[in-house]
Write a protein that holds these residues in place. Sequence first.
Motif, PDB file in Angstrom:
ATOM      1  N   GLY B 230      59.418  24.758  78.519  1.00 55.76           N
ATOM      2  CA  GLY B 230      58.537  25.008  77.379  1.00 55.76           C
ATOM      3  C   GLY B 230      58.679  23.878  76.379  1.00 55.76           C
ATOM      4  N   LYS B 231      57.978  24.011  75.262  1.00 52.57           N
ATOM      5  CA  LYS B 231      58.058  22.955  74.249  1.00 52.57           C
ATOM      6  C   LYS B 231      59.474  22.863  73.680  1.00 52.57           C
ATOM      7  CE  LYS B 231      53.361  23.384  72.579  1.00 52.57           C
ATOM      8  NZ  LYS B 231      52.756  24.457  71.788  1.00 52.57           N
ATOM      9  N   PRO B 232      59.934  21.640  73.377  1.00 47.93           N
ATOM     10  CA  PRO B 232      61.251  21.509  72.763  1.00 47.93           C
ATOM     11  C   PRO B 232      61.270  22.199  71.397  1.00 47.93           C
ATOM     12  CG  PRO B 232      60.309  19.347  73.334  1.00 47.93           C
ATOM     13  CD  PRO B 232      59.238  20.353  73.533  1.00 47.93           C
ATOM     14  N   PHE B 233      62.413  22.703  70.981  1.00 44.90           N
ATOM     15  CA  PHE B 233      62.521  23.284  69.635  1.00 44.90           C
ATOM     16  C   PHE B 233      63.942  23.092  69.089  1.00 44.90           C
ATOM     17  CE2 PHE B 233      64.598  27.355  70.870  1.00 44.90           C
ATOM     18  CZ  PHE B 233      64.318  27.375  72.227  1.00 44.90           C
ATOM     19  N   GLU B 234      64.064  23.308  67.782  1.00 39.18           N
ATOM     20  CA  GLU B 234      65.344  23.090  67.101  1.00 39.18           C
ATOM     21  C   GLU B 234      65.936  24.433  66.690  1.00 39.18           C
ATOM     22  OE1 GLU B 234      65.799  19.682  64.149  1.00 39.18           O
ATOM     23  OE2 GLU B 234      66.021  21.429  62.851  1.00 39.18           O
ATOM     24  N   VAL B 235      67.255  24.542  66.809  1.00 37.41           N
ATOM     25  CA  VAL B 235      67.919  25.788  66.456  1.00 37.41           C
ATOM     26  C   VAL B 235      69.148  25.487  65.622  1.00 37.41           C
ATOM     27  CG1 VAL B 235      68.997  27.878  67.360  1.00 37.41           C
ATOM     28  CG2 VAL B 235      67.280  26.699  68.721  1.00 37.41           C
ATOM     29  N   LYS B 236      69.373  26.307  64.599  1.00 36.78           N
ATOM     30  CA  LYS B 236      70.617  26.176  63.836  1.00 36.78           C
ATOM     31  C   LYS B 236      71.562  27.271  64.300  1.00 36.78           C
ATOM     32  CE  LYS B 236      72.667  25.572  59.498  1.00 36.78           C
ATOM     33  NZ  LYS B 236      73.273  26.068  58.467  1.00 36.78           N
ATOM     34  N   LEU B 237      72.775  26.874  64.670  1.00 37.01           N
ATOM     35  CA  LEU B 237      73.803  27.840  65.052  1.00 37.01           C
ATOM     36  C   LEU B 237      74.686  28.055  63.832  1.00 37.01           C
ATOM     37  CD1 LEU B 237      74.707  26.353  68.567  1.00 37.01           C
ATOM     38  CD2 LEU B 237      73.012  28.113  68.016  1.00 37.01           C
ATOM     39  N   CYS B 275      74.094  38.116  77.052  1.00 41.64           N
ATOM     40  CA  CYS B 275      73.894  36.973  76.159  1.00 41.64           C
ATOM     41  C   CYS B 275      73.200  37.341  74.844  1.00 41.64           C
ATOM     42  CB  CYS B 275      73.097  35.876  76.866  1.00 41.64           C
ATOM     43  SG  CYS B 275      71.382  36.359  77.191  1.00 41.64           S
ATOM     44  N   GLU B 276      72.873  38.616  74.664  1.00 43.27           N
ATOM     45  CA  GLU B 276      72.148  39.072  73.466  1.00 43.27           C
ATOM     46  C   GLU B 276      72.695  38.438  72.183  1.00 43.27           C
ATOM     47  OE1 GLU B 276      71.172  43.339  73.302  1.00 43.27           O
ATOM     48  OE2 GLU B 276      71.813  43.283  71.209  1.00 43.27           O
ATOM     49  N   THR B 277      71.806  37.815  71.426  1.00 39.31           N
ATOM     50  CA  THR B 277      72.217  37.092  70.227  1.00 39.31           C
ATOM     51  C   THR B 277      71.378  37.525  69.027  1.00 39.31           C
ATOM     52  OG1 THR B 277      72.765  35.207  71.636  1.00 39.31           O
ATOM     53  CG2 THR B 277      72.584  34.768  69.279  1.00 39.31           C
ATOM     54  N   SER B 278      72.028  37.687  67.868  1.00 42.01           N
ATOM     55  CA  SER B 278      71.309  38.107  66.664  1.00 42.01           C
ATOM     56  C   SER B 278      70.643  36.920  66.004  1.00 42.01           C
ATOM     57  CB  SER B 278      72.269  38.750  65.666  1.00 42.01           C
ATOM     58  OG  SER B 278      72.834  39.886  66.237  1.00 42.01           O
ATOM     59  N   VAL B 279      69.433  37.166  65.520  1.00 50.15           N
ATOM     60  CA  VAL B 279      68.684  36.150  64.798  1.00 50.15           C
ATOM     61  C   VAL B 279      68.931  36.361  63.306  1.00 50.15           C
ATOM     62  CG1 VAL B 279      66.351  35.348  64.241  1.00 50.15           C
ATOM     63  CG2 VAL B 279      66.912  36.058  66.577  1.00 50.15           C
ATOM     64  N   ILE B 280      69.349  35.309  62.605  1.00 51.68           N
ATOM     65  CA  ILE B 280      69.612  35.439  61.172  1.00 51.68           C
ATOM     66  C   ILE B 280      68.351  35.134  60.366  1.00 51.68           C
ATOM     67  CG2 ILE B 280      70.953  34.485  59.246  1.00 51.68           C
ATOM     68  CD1 ILE B 280      73.240  34.057  61.239  1.00 51.68           C
ATOM     69  N   ASP B 281      67.596  34.126  60.802  1.00 53.77           N
ATOM     70  CA  ASP B 281      66.387  33.756  60.071  1.00 53.77           C
ATOM     71  C   ASP B 281      65.438  33.050  61.037  1.00 53.77           C
ATOM     72  OD1 ASP B 281      64.673  33.445  57.963  1.00 53.77           O
ATOM     73  OD2 ASP B 281      65.611  31.589  57.238  1.00 53.77           O
ATOM     74  N   TYR B 282      64.141  33.199  60.800  1.00 56.13           N
ATOM     75  CA  TYR B 282      63.199  32.470  61.645  1.00 56.13           C
ATOM     76  C   TYR B 282      61.861  32.358  60.960  1.00 56.13           C
ATOM     77  CZ  TYR B 282      60.615  36.700  62.911  1.00 56.13           C
ATOM     78  OH  TYR B 282      59.840  37.836  62.886  1.00 56.13           O
ATOM     79  N   ARG B 310      62.556  31.672  74.714  1.00 54.91           N
ATOM     80  CA  ARG B 310      62.405  30.448  73.923  1.00 54.91           C
ATOM     81  C   ARG B 310      61.785  30.773  72.581  1.00 54.91           C
ATOM     82  NH1 ARG B 310      62.918  26.001  77.439  1.00 54.91           N
ATOM     83  NH2 ARG B 310      62.163  24.574  75.838  1.00 54.91           N
ATOM     84  N   PHE B 311      61.488  29.705  71.836  1.00 54.34           N
ATOM     85  CA  PHE B 311      60.969  29.863  70.484  1.00 54.34           C
ATOM     86  C   PHE B 311      60.017  28.717  70.193  1.00 54.34           C
ATOM     87  CE2 PHE B 311      61.295  29.097  65.891  1.00 54.34           C
ATOM     88  CZ  PHE B 311      61.026  30.370  65.403  1.00 54.34           C
ATOM     89  N   LEU B 316      64.713  28.406  63.342  1.00 52.66           N
ATOM     90  CA  LEU B 316      65.371  29.518  64.031  1.00 52.66           C
ATOM     91  C   LEU B 316      66.857  29.380  63.753  1.00 52.66           C
ATOM     92  CD1 LEU B 316      65.383  31.931  65.974  1.00 52.66           C
ATOM     93  CD2 LEU B 316      65.573  30.328  67.863  1.00 52.66           C
ATOM     94  N   VAL B 317      67.446  30.420  63.138  1.00 46.92           N
ATOM     95  CA  VAL B 317      68.880  30.415  62.845  1.00 46.92           C
ATOM     96  C   VAL B 317      69.525  31.555  63.613  1.00 46.92           C
ATOM     97  CG1 VAL B 317      70.649  30.434  61.038  1.00 46.92           C
ATOM     98  CG2 VAL B 317      68.340  29.578  60.525  1.00 46.92           C
ATOM     99  N   LEU B 318      70.523  31.231  64.438  1.00 48.51           N
ATOM    100  CA  LEU B 318      71.171  32.241  65.270  1.00 48.51           C
ATOM    101  C   LEU B 318      72.599  32.500  64.820  1.00 48.51           C
ATOM    102  CD1 LEU B 318      70.060  31.170  68.872  1.00 48.51           C
ATOM    103  CD2 LEU B 318      69.022  32.880  67.359  1.00 48.51           C
TER     104      LEU B 318
END
Lengths: 198, 320
Positions: B230-237, B275-282, B310-311, B316-318
């Motif tokens: 898919g399209k590339p995207f940026e994520v903050k961990l 792998c379930e992960t919580s999303v903090i902000d998006y 994907r996103f 997107l903050v995880l």
Amino acid sequence: MSKFEFPPSIRSRPVYGTLEARPGKTHLMIADAEGAEAILAVATPDLMAATHIIYIPKGTDYADKLRALKPAQFYEGPTYAASVTRIQRVLQDAQMGLQVYLAGTEGLMGQAQNEAMKAGIPHTAIQTEHRGSIARRMQCVHCKGITEDVETDPFVCSHCGLNLFVRDHYSRRLAAYQGVCIDAEDPGNVPPQKGIYE
Amino acid sequence: MSGAEKIAVRVTEVSPLNELVTRFKFEPVAGGLLPTFSGGAHTVVEMRDGDITRMNPYSLMSDPFDQTAYTISVRRDDEGRGGSLFMHKNISVGDEITISNPVNLFSLDLRAKKHLMIAGGIGITPFLAQIKQLDRAHGNWELHYSCRSEALGSYVDYLTNTHPNDVEVYYDDQKQAIDLENLLDGQPLGTHIYVCGPKGMIDWVRGKATELGWPREAIHYEEFLAPQPGKPFEVKLAVSNKVIQVGERESLLEAIERAGVDAPYLCRGGACGMCETSVIDYSGNFIHRDHWLEEDEHASGKKIMPCVSRFEGKTLVLDR
Ligand code: FES
């Protein structure tokens, strides 16, 4: 009123729901005494056209009302023991798409559930609704004998005569609660009898 | 380290079966025996492709009681992210690779009176192991296997030769289709159904069985979900305080791992929930592909399964 609000308990004690009509090819409803009311509540002409009812009145007079629902088949048995071969037979000939509904006392539902499980139905797919007597089917852990319709705690084992404490530990395989000697340490020191949920 | 325990294996056989499918055999580098498994289990194969490490799950198809080797069959996917292509092009006999201990998310319910198996295409692989397991225990089973064409019918000859009465094969190009309604009608009480194949087939079988009153507990399915490009995207961990880029041909989980962050996983196919992960902000849109989260969880914007989803969007903050 045939419904009873069970107080909360440990996980071992079964919980019962409310019967609902589910899609299925055929339907098997097994009930005793006031359990008939649960069938009357869920019955529709469409459902009844594909339903086999096995009913044990235990002295009540619901049988004619059930017959009036015009189920595809109706059988009235004098006791559970007398009806169990019929239940086994129906399950043996059944195919996938059969829905099982149980209603009435815990003893009836537990034993019929056991037959349905042995026939290959996952126990979580069997519907139950408690109605009527809150008496329990008890197994004495000492002599393994079963005492039916126990209403008081403690009670006397009908096989070995020990004074038994009524526990909430339940066995799906035996369809019975566990009864444990209450005066083993101090024979004769038996607390006064009370109702099971008092 | 996340995931099931790892095993170092040597590739001892690479056999092309047809135009699309190749079989691989693995034996332990250290000698000795591999763990036993149960039919339906998969292993996660690690593929080192330059600086990218892909880890793809593949169903084990060998005899579950044969501890000397494992075999898998890989179908080449020319549109995918390259995992299966890598296996086809870059893996040869003698290579040493890492696989995981077997994990089973598609096991037989041995309380069943009869096992009714429905396979589509490469979805046949878990059944090969399950059949070997059932044959030892004299289990009652029957397989309905639908393939595109005779040329692409992996293991059809083997199955019809060894079990002529229990296997029915259907070829799409000959307009043969499973008559599902009739097949389900009349099955003895206590029959469990197992389906592995493309999503459309799984939905079709689950839907029909439910409609006919089969209990949920008697319907088993496994979809071999591969992460899609898919399209590339940026994520903050947020926890590890890193900003990472997810490339076009890698999954979010792989990008997290590439950044040196240990993230939990088991199946890497959207099925196990690990792998379930919580999303903090998006701010943007999720492309949810798993079949673990409920629909309302997908809509809530609070959770994501990084192994397959994907996103697309700005931020997107995880919680990772
Ligand atoms: S690792 Fe199993 S659902 Fe993501």
